[in-house]
Design an enzyme around this catalytic site. Sequence first.
Site, PDB file in Angstrom:
ATOM      1  N   ASN A  69      18.643   7.944   2.668  1.00  0.00           N
ATOM      2  CA  ASN A  69      18.443   6.728   4.901  1.00  0.00           C
ATOM      3  C   ASN A  69      17.885   6.267   4.752  1.00  0.00           C
ATOM      4  OD1 ASN A  69      15.521   7.349   6.133  1.00  0.00           O
ATOM      5  ND2 ASN A  69      15.211   8.819   4.137  1.00  0.00           N
ATOM      6  N   ALA A  70      18.778   5.464   5.607  1.00  0.00           N
ATOM      7  CA  ALA A  70      18.393   3.965   6.049  1.00  0.00           C
ATOM      8  C   ALA A  70      18.108   4.199   6.559  1.00  0.00           C
ATOM      9  CB  ALA A  70      19.077   3.294   5.354  1.00  0.00           C
ATOM     10  N   LEU A  73      12.194   2.341   9.062  1.00  0.00           N
ATOM     11  CA  LEU A  73      11.250   2.806   9.676  1.00  0.00           C
ATOM     12  C   LEU A  73      11.317   2.438  11.830  1.00  0.00           C
ATOM     13  CD1 LEU A  73       8.696   0.865   7.986  1.00  0.00           C
ATOM     14  CD2 LEU A  73       8.459   2.945   7.443  1.00  0.00           C
ATOM     15  N   ASN A 128       2.199   4.357   3.438  1.00  0.00           N
ATOM     16  CA  ASN A 128       3.036   3.991   3.202  1.00  0.00           C
ATOM     17  C   ASN A 128       3.726   2.785   2.767  1.00  0.00           C
ATOM     18  OD1 ASN A 128       6.139   4.239   2.389  1.00  0.00           O
ATOM     19  ND2 ASN A 128       6.606   4.571   4.390  1.00  0.00           N
ATOM     20  N   CYS A 131       8.249   2.682   1.831  1.00  0.00           N
ATOM     21  CA  CYS A 131       9.794   2.070   1.822  1.00  0.00           C
ATOM     22  C   CYS A 131      10.544   1.166   1.630  1.00  0.00           C
ATOM     23  CB  CYS A 131       9.330   2.490   3.587  1.00  0.00           C
ATOM     24  SG  CYS A 131      11.214   2.534   4.332  1.00  0.00           S
ATOM     25  N   LYS A 166       0.515   6.380  -0.699  1.00  0.00           N
ATOM     26  CA  LYS A 166       1.959   7.254  -0.931  1.00  0.00           C
ATOM     27  C   LYS A 166       2.912   6.044  -1.460  1.00  0.00           C
ATOM     28  CE  LYS A 166       5.733   9.240   1.630  1.00  0.00           C
ATOM     29  NZ  LYS A 166       6.269   9.843   2.665  1.00  0.00           N
ATOM     30  N   ASN A 193       7.771   8.985  -2.346  1.00  0.00           N
ATOM     31  CA  ASN A 193       9.029   8.316  -1.336  1.00  0.00           C
ATOM     32  C   ASN A 193      10.458   8.602  -2.257  1.00  0.00           C
ATOM     33  OD1 ASN A 193      10.006   7.056   0.598  1.00  0.00           O
ATOM     34  ND2 ASN A 193       8.062   5.780   1.237  1.00  0.00           N
ATOM     35  N   GLY A 218      16.154  15.098  -1.133  1.00  0.00           N
ATOM     36  CA  GLY A 218      16.600  16.595  -1.267  1.00  0.00           C
ATOM     37  C   GLY A 218      16.307  17.611  -2.481  1.00  0.00           C
ATOM     38  N   GLY A 266      10.213  17.489   3.261  1.00  0.00           N
ATOM     39  CA  GLY A 266      10.983  16.743   3.913  1.00  0.00           C
ATOM     40  C   GLY A 266      12.051  16.595   4.397  1.00  0.00           C
TER      41      GLY A 266
END
Lengths: 303, 241
Positions: A69-70, A73, A128, A131, A166, A193, A218, A266
Amino acid sequence: MVDTKVTLSGLTLDNPVIPASGTFGFGYEFAEIYDIDILGSLSFKGTTREPRFGNPTPRIAECPSGMLNAVGLQNPGIDKVIEEELPKLRQVFHKPVVANISGFSIDEYVECCGRIDQEEQVGIIEVNISCPNVHNGGMSFGTSPESAAEVTRQVKAVTTKPVYMKLSPNVTDIAAIAQACEEAGADGISLINTLMGMRIDLRRRVPVLKNVTGGLSGPAVLPVALRMVWQVYEAVSVPIIGMGGVSTARDVIEMMLAGATAVEVGAANLKNPLAAKEIIEKLPPLMEELGIGRLSDIIGGAH
Amino acid sequence: MEKREFEVSSNELIASNTWKMNLLGDARSITRPGQFVNIELPGFFLRRPISVCAWRDWEVTIIYKVVGQGTSYMSRLEPGVKLDLLCGLGNGYDVTKAGERPLLVGGGAGVPPMYALAEWLIRDGRQVTVIEGFNTAGEVFYEREFADLGASVRITTADGSVGTRGFVTDAMDGDFTYVYACGPEPMLRAVYDRCADGQFSFEERMGCGFGACMGCTCETKYGYKRICRDGPVLERGEIVW
């Protein structure tokens, strides 16, 4: 009767299962299909000072046993989160939440953490610094012990609630970064992350993601996450929230044996919106099968 | 949204690379034409979002084009196979805006949701015109099915091998009360430019399909919208190209 309770910095959860930030929104999509009060807690969508659209689409790419995923935020900004999202969340979830806060400057982390600290609903602040999908912020704070410690120190100075940093797996020595956070006052460590990756469209010969790179999550990342939780457990004495590819109750037990006190789920929520519920339901019979009476007894049990 | 197990009852090639699959299961969470289902496929991490072509309480029909490994896998599924579906996703079309003479425009893989919409509107007593746009004659499907519903059907092909040569916009003449469209973005944009009001169904790569991951967000005049949850249907007046 098995005991699934765990305690994070004085906050006791009914079970260790926490949907991970960015995969659960603010809870209400899931509240449509099950009672989310069964969750240990939930980590809400990563929040920044300003509202953010995020990255251009496509933001999602499929991978063997996982996804990239991109998103970058996307969030409504802290004002709206406090004024609108938290009151709505309060209608469907009646336990303390994990507030996931992100930023592009130390000032921003300090301001947002200081404000969210005032919210009664918040049990833990998860900062976080990892990211991978934003530029000039996010992960750049989490890739050196010095900057990770600096964010920790400054956030701790303005907060009263437990602060969990995180961390990113896209580093050479995650234990050193975790240690730096602990020394700077972190009450706990959340990891991992997503792992930076990319995919390429064969026909068009361009990256699938408009952002070129994205974060891999995943089942593909579970072994990496386990290894890093293991390493961090050896390096720090504060509690760890372990995450990365957790999809089953067995994964939860494995993550706890590696050293996690609680576990975030997640990408599994995105594939199966009932994933967290199914994991929670399968924990007690699995504990019985494995001869575990009290779940908190197994934390770090493989060391 | 509901998560339900369905059983494939048929799966057949109906045009070039285009398959029609019937699935039996509890489809009662589908409430509007233009909604979609998100199908879990063994061996693939992400589900495949496919628009609903027709539905009854206990049956869903989808028509899908084989474009990648997931849809290729789907085309090999035999009757009797069980699939896990997230059902009743997306907002769907608002049928109350149709007026007396709505125009339904579908391009390629955007044709299927127009079938459920046509069925609904014709049952409601509206005089429905459907334009189906394809590249070439071998891709054409559902011309007769739309006619059997009672719709007036116009076919366009880019190469002129059947119907009007050109694009759907080359067949848009007439006095219509409203426009509903689904198809590739260049087609949607061309239709948008040729009408005063309407609803347009968009496509985007999705993570979850139910609004959790923010993977498919687009900008609109009224803020950010998730194609999967706040869409896929957007009103003409809110679209930002």
